[in-house]
Enzyme design. Structure first.
Site, PDB file in Angstrom:
ATOM      1  N   LEU A 141     -12.804  54.506  20.529  1.00 56.10           N
ATOM      2  CA  LEU A 141     -12.685  54.855  21.946  1.00 56.10           C
ATOM      3  C   LEU A 141     -13.574  56.061  22.201  1.00 56.10           C
ATOM      4  O   LEU A 141     -13.787  56.889  21.317  1.00 56.10           O
ATOM      5  CB  LEU A 141     -11.235  55.206  22.310  1.00 56.10           C
ATOM      6  CG  LEU A 141     -10.175  54.109  22.205  1.00 56.10           C
ATOM      7  CD1 LEU A 141      -8.795  54.685  22.512  1.00 56.10           C
ATOM      8  CD2 LEU A 141     -10.483  52.946  23.125  1.00 56.10           C
ATOM      9  N   ASP A 142     -14.100  56.170  23.418  1.00 54.81           N
ATOM     10  CA  ASP A 142     -14.871  57.349  23.780  1.00 54.81           C
ATOM     11  C   ASP A 142     -14.001  58.592  23.644  1.00 54.81           C
ATOM     12  O   ASP A 142     -12.767  58.530  23.737  1.00 54.81           O
ATOM     13  CB  ASP A 142     -15.365  57.242  25.227  1.00 54.81           C
ATOM     14  CG  ASP A 142     -16.447  56.187  25.391  1.00 54.81           C
ATOM     15  OD1 ASP A 142     -17.101  55.857  24.393  1.00 54.81           O
ATOM     16  OD2 ASP A 142     -16.624  55.707  26.530  1.00 54.81           O
ATOM     17  N   LYS A 143     -14.658  59.728  23.472  1.00 53.81           N
ATOM     18  CA  LYS A 143     -13.948  60.998  23.303  1.00 53.81           C
ATOM     19  C   LYS A 143     -12.918  61.229  24.404  1.00 53.81           C
ATOM     20  O   LYS A 143     -11.784  61.619  24.135  1.00 53.81           O
ATOM     21  CB  LYS A 143     -14.952  62.151  23.269  1.00 53.81           C
ATOM     22  CG  LYS A 143     -14.315  63.531  23.131  1.00 53.81           C
ATOM     23  CD  LYS A 143     -15.354  64.626  23.062  1.00 53.81           C
ATOM     24  CE  LYS A 143     -14.697  65.998  22.934  1.00 53.81           C
ATOM     25  NZ  LYS A 143     -15.694  67.090  22.818  1.00 53.81           N
TER      26      LYS A 143
END
Length: 299
Positions: A141-143
């Site tokens: 997942l993105d940050k």
């Protein structure tokens, strides 16, 4: 904790950063230069710049810093069995270090900011296979994206889960707050995306197939609350597709979303057949308070 190491230079002359890069090939030159700039490297007890010329007999001391984990892995876990565990990833946490060095040398995961990988390696859960590739990751997942994430405990499970993602047998659902009022109650975005010119990932005929199903959960005057299902699993797919549609995710600075405390994208659920029991399983976590507050306070 920190791990200090001393190397003695022998030779006529060499730059400090080049000397360390040659003697520590498992670490990138960029990472070493950052350590020098952070004061984690000294020459004869004094901080120096990366280009400092070393002389015969100089003692170079490196302080390999360990991440001080502020988050307990067990506090993130919402499900666990002998083959996998599922977490509720907080927004703001990187899944893994940005430099790929950690994949070959796990010690590099402890240099820099806290990541999910550093949490796993620092205190692995029960039955976690030592040396498993990519610390058991099967997706990311993105940050700034929060929510459900699955990690394998052993190579057999990891291979099975990776294949499941590749075969589109993993049904993931996200919630997003997007800028603007989406007119259609539901729809399908079938637009290729990719990093076609070396820049940011974007919609392009030269990209790879990318399909997203969407539906509107609620609308306000300036924003919409969306349910998103990525049929394919391309990097930044949901962000690119919503931006292409004309309704970027709130807080998405990269794809021109309006300013917000963070990217308003949440991985709400993951549904699939367990790779070994073949029983259907579904893991769900509600959006966190900052997401709910952003929707509540939006106009």
């Amino acid at each position: 904790m920190s791990n200090k190491e001393t190397l003695t230079f022998s030779g006529t002359s060499a730059r400090l950063d080049l000397f360390l890069s040659e003697n520590k090939p498992d670490y990138s030159r960029g990472l070493i230069q950052n350590l020098i700039k952070q004061g984690k490297v000294t020459v004869n007890g004094k901080e120096r710049k990366p280009a400092w010329p070393l002389a015969e007999g100089d003692n170079v001391e490196i302080e390999w810093p360990s991440v001080e984990n502020k988050t307990g892995l067990k506090d993130l876990i919402i499900f666990e069995d002998k083959n996998m565990f599922v977490i509720n990833k907080p927004s703001g946490m990187l899944v893994h270090p940005q430099s790929p060095v950690w994949e070959e040398n796990p010690a590099a995961a402890f240099i820099g900011e806290e990541t999910l990988v550093s949490l796993i390696l620092a205190n692995p859960p029960k039955n976690f296979e030592k040396g498993i590739t990519r610390a058991g990751l099967v997706h990311r997942l993105d940050k700034d994206t929060s929510g459900v994430m699955i990690i394998a405990k052993n190579s057999k499970t990891q291979d099975a889960m990776v294949e499941m993602f590749a075969n589109r047998e993993m049904h993931k659902t996200y919630e997003a707050i997007v800028c603007g009022v989406v007119p259609d109650d539901k729809g399908i975005i079938n637009v290729p995306i990719g990093r076609v010119t070396g820049g940011k990932i974007k919609a392009s005929e030269l990209g790879r197939e990318a399909v997203t199903e969407y539906s509107v959960l609620q609308r306000k005057e300036t924003v919409s609350l969306m349910k998103l299902h990525p049929v394919t699993g391309r990097t930044n797919q949901l962000r690119v597709h919503m931006s292409w549609l004309g309704y970027p995710v709130l807080g998405d600075w990269l794809y021109k979303g309006a300013t917000a405390p963070r990217l308003m994208l949440h991985s709400k659920s993951a549904e699939f057949e367990h790779p070994f029991t073949s029983k259907p399983v579904k893991f769900t976590v509600a959006p966190p308070k900052d997401f709910k507050d952003s929707w509540k306070n939006a106009k």
